[in-house]
Design an enzyme around this catalytic site. Sequence first.
Site, mmCIF file in Angstrom:
data_model
loop_
_atom_site.group_PDB
_atom_site.id
_atom_site.type_symbol
_atom_site.label_atom_id
_atom_site.label_comp_id
_atom_site.label_asym_id
_atom_site.label_seq_id
_atom_site.Cartn_x
_atom_site.Cartn_y
_atom_site.Cartn_z
ATOM 1 C CG HIS A 54 -2.235 7.235 35.394
ATOM 2 N ND1 HIS A 54 -3.107 7.291 36.425
ATOM 3 C CD2 HIS A 54 -2.751 6.167 34.595
ATOM 4 C CE1 HIS A 54 -3.799 6.412 36.525
ATOM 5 N NE2 HIS A 54 -3.676 5.596 35.371
ATOM 6 C CG PHE A 55 -5.188 9.779 33.127
ATOM 7 C CD1 PHE A 55 -4.819 9.113 32.326
ATOM 8 C CD2 PHE A 55 -5.906 9.398 34.433
ATOM 9 C CE1 PHE A 55 -5.387 7.677 32.299
ATOM 10 C CE2 PHE A 55 -6.218 8.445 34.540
ATOM 11 C CZ PHE A 55 -6.016 7.209 33.751
#
Length: 154
Positions: A54-55
């Site tokens: 993420h991410f």
Amino acid sequence: MSELPTPVRIGEILNLLPHRYPFLMVDRVTAFTPGERLEAYKNVTFNEPFFQGHFPGLPVMPGVLICEALAQTGGLLTLMSDPALCDGTRVFLFAGIDNVRFRAPVVPGDRLDLQVYDVRRKLSVVKMSGQALVDGKVVASGTMTAAIANRKDV
């Protein structure tokens, strides 16, 4: 707001909350007024497991984990305000969150300051408002509902 004579450190937090790594989202309690307000923080580091996905290349703390940090802070407020709840037979369960707003991303290196205010408690249901801040700016806010349950019933 009364400052604590000494902060509530991780060892004491572990005695109050059932959460453990990697899901414990509160590192220290810095201020507390029983039944009214609690301030705490989480140091957000790059080695948090959620940043792997993420991410990739753009690490942002998931909003649901910011909400969880606020809920855990609310659990500490409730438990610290009523020592009778700290006998090990009860657990604080996140039941809902309303009016959530995310205003800015939280990234590695940030200190996520958590402020929770007790709105009301009726029997075993607690409603609180909370906000998360980074560098004094609100990054998230919402109103949380939680239930105090017997551990054996969960």
